[in-house]
Enzyme design. Sequence first.
Site, PDB file in Angstrom:
ATOM      1  N   ARG A 128      11.271  -1.390  11.548  1.00  0.00           N
ATOM      2  CA  ARG A 128      10.097  -0.617  12.340  1.00  0.00           C
ATOM      3  C   ARG A 128      10.241  -2.211  13.402  1.00  0.00           C
ATOM      4  NH1 ARG A 128       5.286  -0.404   8.323  1.00  0.00           N
ATOM      5  NH2 ARG A 128       4.502  -1.343   9.799  1.00  0.00           N
ATOM      6  N   ARG A 135      -0.619  -8.462  13.924  1.00  0.00           N
ATOM      7  CA  ARG A 135      -0.936  -7.943  12.938  1.00  0.00           C
ATOM      8  C   ARG A 135      -1.485  -8.478  12.191  1.00  0.00           C
ATOM      9  NH1 ARG A 135       4.178  -5.857  10.696  1.00  0.00           N
ATOM     10  NH2 ARG A 135       3.308  -4.039   9.754  1.00  0.00           N
ATOM     11  N   ARG A 188      11.523  -7.381   4.535  1.00  0.00           N
ATOM     12  CA  ARG A 188      12.081  -5.858   4.403  1.00  0.00           C
ATOM     13  C   ARG A 188      12.588  -5.234   5.460  1.00  0.00           C
ATOM     14  NH1 ARG A 188       6.082  -2.761   4.632  1.00  0.00           N
ATOM     15  NH2 ARG A 188       5.953  -3.703   7.064  1.00  0.00           N
ATOM     16  N   LYS A 221       0.698  -1.021  -0.293  1.00  0.00           N
ATOM     17  CA  LYS A 221       0.003   0.024   0.044  1.00  0.00           C
ATOM     18  C   LYS A 221       0.630   1.203  -0.059  1.00  0.00           C
ATOM     19  CE  LYS A 221      -2.117  -1.107   4.267  1.00  0.00           C
ATOM     20  NZ  LYS A 221      -1.836  -2.269   4.307  1.00  0.00           N
ATOM     21  N   ARG A 224      -9.333   0.713   9.635  1.00  0.00           N
ATOM     22  CA  ARG A 224      -8.950  -0.181   8.732  1.00  0.00           C
ATOM     23  C   ARG A 224     -10.090  -1.380  10.019  1.00  0.00           C
ATOM     24  NH1 ARG A 224      -2.892   0.303   9.135  1.00  0.00           N
ATOM     25  NH2 ARG A 224      -2.148  -1.741   9.452  1.00  0.00           N
TER      26      ARG A 224
HETATM   27  P1  AMP Z   1       0.884   0.743   8.976  1.00  0.00           P
HETATM   28  O1  AMP Z   1       2.417   1.903   8.736  1.00  0.00           O
HETATM   29  O2  AMP Z   1      -0.130   1.268   8.495  1.00  0.00           O
HETATM   30  O3  AMP Z   1       1.139  -0.687   8.787  1.00  0.00           O
HETATM   31  O4  AMP Z   1       0.648   0.590  10.854  1.00  0.00           O
HETATM   32  C1  AMP Z   1       1.030   0.574  11.994  1.00  0.00           C
HETATM   33  C2  AMP Z   1       0.646   0.311  12.823  1.00  0.00           C
HETATM   34  O5  AMP Z   1       0.141   1.382  13.680  1.00  0.00           O
HETATM   35  C3  AMP Z   1       0.012  -0.897  12.729  1.00  0.00           C
HETATM   36  O6  AMP Z   1       0.175  -2.109  13.464  1.00  0.00           O
HETATM   37  C4  AMP Z   1      -1.422   0.023  14.741  1.00  0.00           C
HETATM   38  O7  AMP Z   1      -0.237  -0.575  15.355  1.00  0.00           O
HETATM   39  C5  AMP Z   1      -1.589   1.160  13.999  1.00  0.00           C
HETATM   40  N1  AMP Z   1      -2.260   1.282  13.531  1.00  0.00           N
HETATM   41  C6  AMP Z   1      -1.915   2.967  11.903  1.00  0.00           C
HETATM   42  N2  AMP Z   1      -3.224   2.770  11.513  1.00  0.00           N
HETATM   43  C7  AMP Z   1      -3.946   2.363  12.287  1.00  0.00           C
HETATM   44  C8  AMP Z   1      -5.710   2.192  11.669  1.00  0.00           C
HETATM   45  N3  AMP Z   1      -5.981   2.626  10.948  1.00  0.00           N
HETATM   46  N4  AMP Z   1      -6.541   2.144  13.349  1.00  0.00           N
HETATM   47  C9  AMP Z   1      -6.154   1.672  14.016  1.00  0.00           C
HETATM   48  N5  AMP Z   1      -4.085   1.208  14.848  1.00  0.00           N
HETATM   49  C10 AMP Z   1      -3.876   1.498  13.266  1.00  0.00           C
END
Ligand code: AMP
Length: 194
Positions: A139, A150, A127, A13, A88
């Site tokens: 990360r 996740r 990654r 994404k 989400r």
């Molecule tokens: P991402 O970079 O999108 O994979 O997000 C990393 C982490 O941020 C996720 O595993 C969640 O802990 C938190 N996070 C990001 N976006 C959301 C969302 N829309 N709702 C809830 N938690 C989020």
Amino acid sequence: MNIILLGPPGAGKGTQAGFLVENRDMMQLSTGDMLREARTSGTEMGKKVAAVMDAGNLVTDEIVIGLIREKLEAGDAKGGYIFDGFPRTLAQADALGELLDELGQSLDMVIELEVNDDVLVDRIVGRAKEAAAAGQSVRADDNEESLKIRLMAYYKQTSPLIGYYYAKGHLKSVDGLASIEDVAQSIAQVMDSI
Ligand code: AMP
């Protein structure tokens, strides 16, 4: 045009959103990036979400909806918004619909990146290894333990959005397992089809 990129962690994404920013003058709204930024700058909210994120769980709807509200109220994205990693949950999806309504905007399309789970695990673990080899910080949630959580969060809380947006007539699915360039081309095709 306002679009959502939907797919599990590691589906690509962020990479695809980057291309759309470059090629279509769109604005990427990644709640993951916003939350990581809040942590780096050490805000109260950043401290609050750190452990939840590292474990691989979702932070509260209230926090992420607040972040998105701020961006939408502040911004005029000329080429439109790309929602990346948001919504989400169904509550986030409803809130986004209401927010866009309030601002006189609408959602044009939800593009689902279809991938398979074995590939995701390889990509995310890869990654982390690449970043480590390049001397970049890895990360905290890019490890196999967090990844399982996740993925579970994705299937339990986020994947119902596929049906939700299908029912609204917004869903387009593309093969996320193709090469990065081919995925970009498929996305361009569906975006240009309306
Ligand atoms: P991402 O970079 O999108 O994979 O997000 C990393 C982490 O941020 C996720 O595993 C969640 O802990 C938190 N996070 C990001 N976006 C959301 C969302 N829309 N709702 C809830 N938690 C989020």
